[in-house]
Design a protein around this motif. Structure first.
Motif, PDB file in Angstrom:
ATOM      1  N   TRP A  78       0.836  -1.208   0.000  1.00 45.33           N
ATOM      2  CA  TRP A  78       0.000   0.000   0.000  1.00 45.33           C
ATOM      3  C   TRP A  78       0.866   1.251   0.000  1.00 45.33           C
ATOM      4  CZ3 TRP A  78      -4.102  -1.704  -1.814  1.00 45.33           C
ATOM      5  CH2 TRP A  78      -4.648  -2.918  -1.402  1.00 45.33           C
ATOM      6  N   LEU A  79       1.959   1.200   0.749  1.00 45.74           N
ATOM      7  CA  LEU A  79       2.867   2.344   0.797  1.00 45.74           C
ATOM      8  C   LEU A  79       3.567   2.528  -0.551  1.00 45.74           C
ATOM      9  CD1 LEU A  79       3.945   4.524   2.640  1.00 45.74           C
ATOM     10  CD2 LEU A  79       5.717   2.941   3.415  1.00 45.74           C
ATOM     11  N   PHE A  80       3.967   1.431  -1.157  1.00 48.84           N
ATOM     12  CA  PHE A  80       4.659   1.540  -2.447  1.00 48.84           C
ATOM     13  C   PHE A  80       3.694   1.930  -3.566  1.00 48.84           C
ATOM     14  CE2 PHE A  80       7.931  -0.873  -0.121  1.00 48.84           C
ATOM     15  CZ  PHE A  80       9.007  -0.024  -0.357  1.00 48.84           C
ATOM     16  N   LYS A  81       2.447   1.497  -3.468  1.00 52.92           N
ATOM     17  CA  LYS A  81       1.449   1.964  -4.451  1.00 52.92           C
ATOM     18  C   LYS A  81       1.239   3.471  -4.309  1.00 52.92           C
ATOM     19  CE  LYS A  81      -1.323  -2.063  -5.723  1.00 52.92           C
ATOM     20  NZ  LYS A  81      -0.440  -3.145  -5.320  1.00 52.92           N
ATOM     21  N   ALA A  82       1.195   3.958  -3.060  1.00 52.96           N
ATOM     22  CA  ALA A  82       1.056   5.407  -2.818  1.00 52.96           C
ATOM     23  C   ALA A  82       2.240   6.155  -3.432  1.00 52.96           C
ATOM     24  CB  ALA A  82       0.966   5.680  -1.321  1.00 52.96           C
ATOM     25  N   LYS A  83       3.434   5.592  -3.262  1.00 54.04           N
ATOM     26  CA  LYS A  83       4.645   6.216  -3.804  1.00 54.04           C
ATOM     27  C   LYS A  83       4.618   6.233  -5.340  1.00 54.04           C
ATOM     28  CE  LYS A  83       9.689   5.978  -3.129  1.00 54.04           C
ATOM     29  NZ  LYS A  83      10.249   5.714  -4.449  1.00 54.04           N
ATOM     30  N   GLU A  84       4.164   5.113  -5.936  1.00 55.96           N
ATOM     31  CA  GLU A  84       4.092   5.030  -7.406  1.00 55.96           C
ATOM     32  C   GLU A  84       3.075   6.023  -7.978  1.00 55.96           C
ATOM     33  OE1 GLU A  84       3.189   0.904  -7.833  1.00 55.96           O
ATOM     34  OE2 GLU A  84       5.174   0.311  -7.070  1.00 55.96           O
ATOM     35  N   LEU A  85       1.934   6.145  -7.304  1.00 63.14           N
ATOM     36  CA  LEU A  85       0.927   7.113  -7.759  1.00 63.14           C
ATOM     37  C   LEU A  85       1.462   8.537  -7.647  1.00 63.14           C
ATOM     38  CD1 LEU A  85      -2.358   5.604  -6.230  1.00 63.14           C
ATOM     39  CD2 LEU A  85      -1.753   5.712  -8.651  1.00 63.14           C
ATOM     40  N   THR A  86       2.245   8.794  -6.604  1.00 66.74           N
ATOM     41  CA  THR A  86       2.855  10.125  -6.426  1.00 66.74           C
ATOM     42  C   THR A  86       3.818  10.417  -7.570  1.00 66.74           C
ATOM     43  OG1 THR A  86       2.638   9.908  -4.019  1.00 66.74           O
ATOM     44  CG2 THR A  86       4.179  11.573  -4.833  1.00 66.74           C
ATOM     45  N   SER A  87       4.624   9.436  -7.942  1.00 65.88           N
ATOM     46  CA  SER A  87       5.543   9.617  -9.084  1.00 65.88           C
ATOM     47  C   SER A  87       4.758   9.911 -10.354  1.00 65.88           C
ATOM     48  CB  SER A  87       6.394   8.354  -9.287  1.00 65.88           C
ATOM     49  OG  SER A  87       7.200   8.133  -8.152  1.00 65.88           O
ATOM     50  N   TYR A  88       3.625   9.215 -10.525  1.00 70.86           N
ATOM     51  CA  TYR A  88       2.774   9.449 -11.698  1.00 70.86           C
ATOM     52  C   TYR A  88       2.269  10.896 -11.700  1.00 70.86           C
ATOM     53  CZ  TYR A  88      -0.699   8.478 -15.338  1.00 70.86           C
ATOM     54  OH  TYR A  88      -1.418   8.483 -16.502  1.00 70.86           O
ATOM     55  N   CYS A  89       1.915  11.399 -10.528  1.00 68.13           N
ATOM     56  CA  CYS A  89       1.442  12.801 -10.426  1.00 68.13           C
ATOM     57  C   CYS A  89       2.545  13.783 -10.803  1.00 68.13           C
ATOM     58  CB  CYS A  89       0.934  13.090  -9.015  1.00 68.13           C
ATOM     59  SG  CYS A  89      -0.632  12.293  -8.639  1.00 68.13           S
ATOM     60  N   PHE A  90       3.759  13.527 -10.361  1.00 63.12           N
ATOM     61  CA  PHE A  90       4.871  14.411 -10.747  1.00 63.12           C
ATOM     62  C   PHE A  90       5.074  14.393 -12.265  1.00 63.12           C
ATOM     63  CE2 PHE A  90       6.327  14.477  -6.270  1.00 63.12           C
ATOM     64  CZ  PHE A  90       6.602  15.836  -6.157  1.00 63.12           C
ATOM     65  N   ASP A  91       4.932  13.223 -12.853  1.00 62.29           N
ATOM     66  CA  ASP A  91       5.148  13.105 -14.305  1.00 62.29           C
ATOM     67  C   ASP A  91       4.014  13.720 -15.124  1.00 62.29           C
ATOM     68  OD1 ASP A  91       7.498  11.780 -13.835  1.00 62.29           O
ATOM     69  OD2 ASP A  91       6.644   9.775 -14.107  1.00 62.29           O
ATOM     70  N   ASN A  92       2.786  13.666 -14.619  1.00 64.31           N
ATOM     71  CA  ASN A  92       1.624  14.016 -15.447  1.00 64.31           C
ATOM     72  C   ASN A  92       0.817  15.227 -14.987  1.00 64.31           C
ATOM     73  OD1 ASN A  92       1.283  11.724 -17.569  1.00 64.31           O
ATOM     74  ND2 ASN A  92       1.866  10.693 -15.674  1.00 64.31           N
ATOM     75  N   PHE A  93       1.037  15.693 -13.754  1.00 57.37           N
ATOM     76  CA  PHE A  93       0.221  16.799 -13.231  1.00 57.37           C
ATOM     77  C   PHE A  93       1.049  17.991 -12.740  1.00 57.37           C
ATOM     78  CE2 PHE A  93      -2.485  13.094 -12.895  1.00 57.37           C
ATOM     79  CZ  PHE A  93      -3.768  13.550 -13.119  1.00 57.37           C
ATOM     80  N   PHE A  94       2.333  17.802 -12.479  1.00 58.37           N
ATOM     81  CA  PHE A  94       3.119  18.840 -11.797  1.00 58.37           C
ATOM     82  C   PHE A  94       3.456  19.998 -12.722  1.00 58.37           C
ATOM     83  CE2 PHE A  94       7.106  20.455  -9.741  1.00 58.37           C
ATOM     84  CZ  PHE A  94       6.511  20.858  -8.548  1.00 58.37           C
ATOM     85  N   ASP A  95       3.337  21.209 -12.169  1.00 55.22           N
ATOM     86  CA  ASP A  95       3.679  22.436 -12.897  1.00 55.22           C
ATOM     87  C   ASP A  95       4.939  23.020 -12.262  1.00 55.22           C
ATOM     88  OD1 ASP A  95       3.635  24.798 -14.412  1.00 55.22           O
ATOM     89  OD2 ASP A  95       2.373  25.811 -12.937  1.00 55.22           O
ATOM     90  N   SER A  96       6.071  22.843 -12.899  1.00 61.29           N
ATOM     91  CA  SER A  96       7.345  23.289 -12.304  1.00 61.29           C
ATOM     92  C   SER A  96       7.399  24.802 -12.151  1.00 61.29           C
ATOM     93  CB  SER A  96       8.517  22.802 -13.159  1.00 61.29           C
ATOM     94  OG  SER A  96       8.336  23.205 -14.499  1.00 61.29           O
ATOM     95  N   GLU A  97       6.611  25.504 -12.968  1.00 59.82           N
ATOM     96  CA  GLU A  97       6.614  26.970 -12.897  1.00 59.82           C
ATOM     97  C   GLU A  97       6.053  27.476 -11.571  1.00 59.82           C
ATOM     98  OE1 GLU A  97       4.799  30.356 -15.744  1.00 59.82           O
ATOM     99  OE2 GLU A  97       5.709  28.648 -16.787  1.00 59.82           O
ATOM    100  N   SER A  98       4.946  26.879 -11.130  1.00 61.53           N
ATOM    101  CA  SER A  98       4.312  27.342  -9.890  1.00 61.53           C
ATOM    102  C   SER A  98       4.623  26.445  -8.694  1.00 61.53           C
ATOM    103  CB  SER A  98       2.788  27.388 -10.071  1.00 61.53           C
ATOM    104  OG  SER A  98       2.274  26.081 -10.275  1.00 61.53           O
TER     105      SER A  98
END
Length: 678
Positions: A500-520
């Motif tokens: 469960w912890l590693f799934k949470a970590k993997e989903l977080t990595s997915y968010c950085f790759d697909n949702f993160f805005d480095s500008e803000s």
């Protein structure tokens, strides 16, 4: 049953859209093909947004969308799009902001007229039939005769919609301190209704995120006034008509100041968060009312909103058919006095006092909504009863009413399954298990978590938004990821199953790759994969559901304690800095952010438990209210660095750590609690 009309919504899975599939309006769902059609034909878009449990949405459907004359006015000059806001919060965000900019207020049904490319220029909520027809004709004429004026207005509005959503990157400033948090709470508390709870106004919304922060703040700072207010609010809500005393579970909000008459729809997102809140409040206070509220709310959700495979449905409608066969708000939930007398016989007088079958509990048309306003001890004393005798009588009577009520026409069910709302409910079940120590809740939590993994996870490691009858059609939004990550971290803390912890970590990595805005240094609400209409929204304000960015920032803080990756903490702090200027005057809209700030300003502990008895010790520690800790545990060496090189044969040791640096190990939970408590 044969229908005179059928439109394109018949192909959809959302119950709200399907409700409109036989309107004479040529409705379409929101999709690229329909938007292309509008551009090709140079037709204005008429976008109508609502949801299944929305009372006024049904009223407008009856008055306008089922009416041939109104439908003709819509079909002649517009491409008509119906949206379930719960499926498409991305579209709802933009047009709700537009409506508020145009009119100063918002709500549902949300009706917007836009250019063929989706840029809006007119909006309203509920509109009566003749006004609706007239305004549509005027807007159509205006666009045909003076398109430049319409386009200019739409352009200005679109620029405004982009501007209000800009987040300035403020990573160079100092992180907010305790003094600012104190000022925020002091300013916010001027609006508190210290007698009835909530704010000094009606309607009253429950706002679990606000109460969750205030419980933490009051405990951490030993502020008795804040704690008293929080517990007053929690008690009055659980006593109020907003809580269904017969069937369990909470309605959406109360229309009055005493939490009496609700807007009767019941939403999964409210109930999931309130289970979580009342479980924590029980851990902090050991108030049996809070425990009972958790138990009865979970009972409601599992009886009324649970899919056989462990997913949770979205809502129950406010309206149901009354005895005359007409849809009426609250018909399923209200009682007449003579009806109660017949059903309860000799117990009626006690029940009458307990639930105020009097002027205090009267709503309208002779209907009563059950509401408490006194502690059980007072009623027991009046009738010369032991407390357990009174509880037995009330429980027996509520069972009689529940059996009788089941014969009535039930409110309509919205049986779509939404990922983010399931995440909120999963977190509620996790906390119910943690603080009430009932294995049944862990079983429900694991069943739901596995359901999400099997049905809502995409092949690329991302999430879907929705699920119904084996179909998932919409790409996940940030809120879907944020709430599931939060729930999975919590699930790890009670099971110590590292998947469960590693799934949470993997989903977080997915968010950085697909949702993160480095500008803000914030996360967008929509994925890079999704098309943009006007803007990519950055959601920052905590509402009835916390902002997806605030949940995400708290997730990053917790992950930073469990994994040695500096990016997590740096990003969480950057996000907090971007928002913290809002705290002093808008604390009520930033409660989840304030909790993150509080965690950053007081000692935070990682507690690692290693050895044969790790689960037992973790359960003992975990049922205490410790918002400033994260738990990790393993029998031997765990898969995370916090648990490595800590195993000693034939011993179970407890390590209290701060950012990976640990004190000498302890063996007794009492010693640990002494060091962890404020």
């Amino acid at each position: 049953m044969t229908h005179k009309h059928t439109n394109a919504l018949i192909k959809e899975t959302s119950p709200y859209l399907l409700q409109h599939a036989h309107n004479p309006v040529n409705w379409h769902a929101w999709n690229d093909a329909v938007l292309d059609k509008a551009k090709e034909e140079n037709k204005l878009l008429l976008i109508s947004i609502g949801y299944a449990a929305c009372h006024w949405c049904h009223v407008m459907e009856e008055e306008c969308f089922e009416d041939e004359e109104a439908a003709n006015a819509m079909n002649t000059n517009f491409v008509n799009i119906k949206i379930d806001r719960e499926e498409r919060p991305d579209v709802d965000h933009i047009y709700m902001d537009a409506l508020q900019m145009m009119t100063g207020s918002g709500g549902w049904p949300l009706n917007v007229v836009a250019l063929p490319d989706g840029r809006p220029f007119w909006g309203a909520t509920f509109v009566k039939k003749q006004d609706w027809i007239r305004v549509l004709e005027q807007l159509s004429d205006l666009y045909q005769n003076n398109p430049e004026k319409v386009i200019e207005h739409a352009e200005n509005l679109s620029e405004g919609l982009k501007a209000i959503n800009l987040v300035e990157n403020k990573t160079s400033i100092e992180l907010v301190g305790l003094k600012s948090i104190d000022i925020s709470v002091a300013n916010w508390s001027k609006h508190f209704d210290t007698f009835l709870g909530g704010y000094k106004r009606a309607p009253k919304f429950m706002m679990p995120v606000n109460l969750n922060f205030l419980l933490h703040y009051g405990t951490a700072t030993k502020n008795d006034d804040i704690l008293e207010y929080t517990h007053t609010t929690l008690t009055k809500m659980a006593w109020g008509g907003i809580f269904d005393h017969v069937g369990g579970g909470f309605s959406r909000y109360a229309v009055d100041t005493k939490w009496h008459v609700p807007h009767f729809e019941k939403m999964l997102y409210d109930n999931g968060q309130l289970i979580c809140l009342y479980a924590k409040a029980y851990a902090a206070s050991k108030n049996s009312l809070y425990k009972q509220t958790v138990v009865r709310t979970i009972d409601f959700v599992t009886e009324e909103l649970m899919d056989e495979n462990g997913g949770f449905y979205s809502s129950l409608d406010a309206d149901s058919l009354n005895q005359d066969g007409e849809l009426e708000e609250g018909a399923y939930y209200v009682w007449q006095e003579n009806e109660l007398k017949l059903l309860l016989n000799d117990d009626f007088n006690i029940f009458k006092d307990f639930f105020n079958i009097n002027s205090y509990g009267l709503w309208e048309h002779g209907n009563y909504v059950l509401i408490r306003d006194a502690h059980k001890e007072k009623i027991a004393k009046k009738y010369n009863l032991e407390l357990n005798q009174l509880e037995e009588i009330i429980s027996r009577n509520l069972t009689i009413l529940k059996t009788n009520r089941a014969k009535r026409n039930k409110p309509r069910l919205d049986d779509k399954i939404l990922t983010s709302w399931n995440g909120l409910m999963l977190r509620g079940l996790v906390d119910a298990y943690r603080y009430l120590n009932d294995d049944k809740y862990l079983g429900l939590a694991l069943k739901n978590a596995n359901f999400l993994v099997q049905n809502l996870f995409k092949d690329d490691g991302g999430l879907y938004r929705n699920h119904k009858k084996g179909k998932s059609t919409i790409n996940g939004y940030l809120e879907d990821y944020a709430s599931v990550i939060d729930a999975f971290i919590g699930l790890y803390e009670v099971t110590f199953e590292e998947q469960w912890l590693f799934k949470a970590k993997e989903l977080t990595s997915y968010c950085f790759d697909n949702f993160f805005d480095s500008e803000s240094s914030m996360f967008f609400f929509t994925s890079r994969e999704d098309k943009i209409i006007i803007r990519r929204t950055i959601e920052t304000g905590d509402n009835v559901i916390p902002a997806s960015n605030s949940i995400m920032a708290k997730n990053l803080l917790l992950l930073s304690k469990l994994f040695p990756d500096s990016m997590y903490l740096e990003t969480a702090n950057s996000m907090l800095k971007n928002i913290q200027d809002n705290f002093e005057n808008q604390g009520n809209n930033h409660a989840n952010w304030l909790q993150l700030a509080l965690l950053q300003n007081q000692p935070f502990y990682e507690v690692a438990i290693v050895g044969e008895s790790y689960k037992q010790i973790a359960a003992e520690l975990g049922q205490n209210y410790l918002p400033n800790t994260v738990l990790a545990g393993s029998k031997n060496e765990g898969g995370i660095s916090l648990l490595q090189n800590r195993h000693v044969a034939n011993k179970t040791q407890i390590y209290i750590c701060r950012q990976g640096t640990c004190m000498l190990p302890l063996t007794h939970t009492k010693e640990v609690l002494t060091q962890l408590h404020y």
